[in-house]
Motif scaffolding. Structure first.
Motif, mmCIF file in Angstrom:
data_model
loop_
_atom_site.group_PDB
_atom_site.id
_atom_site.type_symbol
_atom_site.label_atom_id
_atom_site.label_comp_id
_atom_site.label_asym_id
_atom_site.label_seq_id
_atom_site.Cartn_x
_atom_site.Cartn_y
_atom_site.Cartn_z
ATOM 1 N N GLY A 122 -130.609 -56.121 18.602
ATOM 2 C CA GLY A 122 -131.642 -55.868 19.511
ATOM 3 C C GLY A 122 -131.424 -55.096 20.150
ATOM 4 O O GLY A 122 -132.171 -54.789 21.303
ATOM 5 N N ASP A 123 -130.483 -53.938 20.152
ATOM 6 C CA ASP A 123 -130.472 -52.927 21.053
ATOM 7 C C ASP A 123 -130.050 -51.648 20.344
ATOM 8 O O ASP A 123 -128.830 -51.131 20.148
ATOM 9 N N SER A 124 -130.865 -51.032 19.808
ATOM 10 C CA SER A 124 -130.678 -49.845 18.904
ATOM 11 C C SER A 124 -129.850 -48.634 19.610
ATOM 12 O O SER A 124 -129.025 -47.992 19.170
ATOM 13 N N ASP A 125 -130.293 -48.622 20.855
ATOM 14 C CA ASP A 125 -129.569 -47.600 21.893
ATOM 15 C C ASP A 125 -128.812 -48.345 22.740
ATOM 16 O O ASP A 125 -129.187 -48.739 24.019
ATOM 17 N N GLN A 126 -127.622 -48.721 22.335
ATOM 18 C CA GLN A 126 -126.802 -49.694 23.092
ATOM 19 C C GLN A 126 -126.601 -49.190 24.321
ATOM 20 O O GLN A 126 -126.325 -47.896 24.819
ATOM 21 N N ILE A 127 -126.690 -50.005 25.349
ATOM 22 C CA ILE A 127 -126.386 -49.990 26.885
ATOM 23 C C ILE A 127 -124.872 -49.504 27.131
ATOM 24 O O ILE A 127 -124.098 -49.864 26.236
ATOM 25 N N PRO A 128 -124.387 -48.740 28.095
ATOM 26 C CA PRO A 128 -123.151 -48.526 28.326
ATOM 27 C C PRO A 128 -122.039 -49.743 28.345
ATOM 28 O O PRO A 128 -121.140 -49.420 27.643
ATOM 29 N N LEU A 129 -122.546 -50.747 28.874
ATOM 30 C CA LEU A 129 -121.732 -51.945 28.866
ATOM 31 C C LEU A 129 -121.273 -52.424 27.309
ATOM 32 O O LEU A 129 -120.256 -52.754 26.947
ATOM 33 N N GLU A 130 -122.497 -52.552 26.714
ATOM 34 C CA GLU A 130 -122.353 -52.878 25.105
ATOM 35 C C GLU A 130 -121.502 -51.876 24.133
ATOM 36 O O GLU A 130 -120.668 -52.406 23.702
ATOM 37 N N ARG A 131 -121.538 -50.748 24.429
ATOM 38 C CA ARG A 131 -120.675 -49.779 24.037
ATOM 39 C C ARG A 131 -119.348 -50.174 24.270
ATOM 40 O O ARG A 131 -118.506 -49.983 23.526
ATOM 41 N N TYR A 132 -118.917 -50.217 25.427
ATOM 42 C CA TYR A 132 -117.743 -50.398 26.045
ATOM 43 C C TYR A 132 -117.129 -51.718 25.523
ATOM 44 O O TYR A 132 -115.936 -51.688 25.050
ATOM 45 N N ILE A 133 -117.676 -52.772 25.268
ATOM 46 C CA ILE A 133 -117.303 -54.033 24.680
ATOM 47 C C ILE A 133 -117.162 -53.823 23.099
ATOM 48 O O ILE A 133 -116.055 -54.105 22.820
ATOM 49 N N ASP A 134 -118.062 -53.322 22.447
ATOM 50 C CA ASP A 134 -117.788 -52.844 21.142
ATOM 51 C C ASP A 134 -116.561 -52.198 20.937
ATOM 52 O O ASP A 134 -115.823 -52.457 19.961
ATOM 53 N N THR A 135 -116.324 -51.199 21.967
ATOM 54 C CA THR A 135 -115.093 -50.415 21.669
ATOM 55 C C THR A 135 -113.979 -51.120 21.727
ATOM 56 O O THR A 135 -112.707 -50.980 20.972
ATOM 57 N N GLN A 136 -113.835 -52.038 22.955
ATOM 58 C CA GLN A 136 -112.679 -52.873 23.143
ATOM 59 C C GLN A 136 -112.334 -53.715 21.900
ATOM 60 O O GLN A 136 -111.304 -54.138 21.560
ATOM 61 N N PHE A 137 -113.405 -54.294 21.428
ATOM 62 C CA PHE A 137 -113.367 -55.265 20.363
ATOM 63 C C PHE A 137 -112.941 -54.756 19.204
ATOM 64 O O PHE A 137 -111.987 -55.195 18.469
ATOM 65 N N LYS A 138 -113.158 -53.494 18.869
ATOM 66 C CA LYS A 138 -112.701 -52.678 17.646
ATOM 67 C C LYS A 138 -110.998 -52.347 17.758
ATOM 68 O O LYS A 138 -110.485 -52.405 16.961
#
Length: 233
Positions: free
Chosen positions: A108-124
């Protein structure tokens, strides 16, 4: 599969979902997320939530035939309604598929917002630190329709995954929201890393300098060992 829950409620029927169940599964998912502050942050309008639902339906449909994706539904035996949904992923099996990534990352967010990118990085980071390439079961999603909560249905869905992991002799991992964390603790999951704390007032537009209701949102990194498994390498 049927799991024993308090007798005043009908025992849910837990089974694999069918492709034509996907829209209803997503409806249950988003209904359960209505009061999730982080979901509201990401998708504050009905239009944005509708767009997210369309993307989620697409993601599930595209990955439906993946053998490493275990898509479950709970069905109320009295009404035949789908009351809950779960997505388990078999990871570390050496095949390029949904097992290696969170299939919902960025949906739902092809251009990830900064918070989404941050969360994704932490999960990985968490999964790389604990799971590596070892075989394990990952709970990507567990949601119960608000009209059917507090009936033991979520516990029944978890017990399905527990049985699967125990039979395979593999550990299971999940990343819990503040709402789900007590349930996972209650059925034996353990916190294994420092929680990811997100001060939403630092991310929400216009929130700094005034109280707009944003607070600290915590994700909890959790592990359940199989009854026959050793600690993951």
């Amino acid at each position: 599969m049927r799991t024993r829950i308090p007798s005043r409620f009908p025992v849910p029927i837990i089974q694999f979902a069918e492709r034509n169940d996907i829209p209803e599964l997503v409806r249950v998912w988003l209904a359960a997320e209505r009061t999730n502050l982080l979901m509201f942050y990401h998708f504050p309008t009905e239009e944005s939530r509708s767009e997210y639902a369309e993307q989620a339906i697409k993601v599930l449909d595209e990955n439906f035939d993946d053998p490493h994706l275990l898509l479950l539904k709970a069905v109320d035996p009295d009404t035949s309604r789908i009351t809950a949904m779960a997505v388990w992923q078999k990871r570390g099996y050496g095949q390029p598929s949904a097992q290696s990534e969170d299939i919902f990352a960025g949906a739902g967010d092809s251009d990830q917002i900064p918070l989404e990118r941050y969360i994704d990085t932490q999960f990985k980071r968490f999964l790389a630190s604990w799971a590596q390439n070892s075989k394990h079961l990952y709970l990507a999603l567990l949601m119960t329709d608000p009209n059917f909560q507090r009936r033991g249905i979520g516990t029944a869905m978890l017990e399905w995954g527990h049985k699967h992991a125990d039979e395979a002799g593999i550990p299971a991992f999940l990343i819990a929201s503040p709402v789900g964390h007590p349930l996972y603790q209650h059925v034996g999951w353990k916190d294994v890393d420092t929680p990811l704390q997100i001060d939403l007032s630092q991310w929400a537009a216009g929130a700094q300098g005034g109280d707009m209701g944003w607070g600290v949102y915590k994700y909890y990194y959790m592990l359940r060992m199989a009854k026959t498994a050793a600690m993951p390498e």
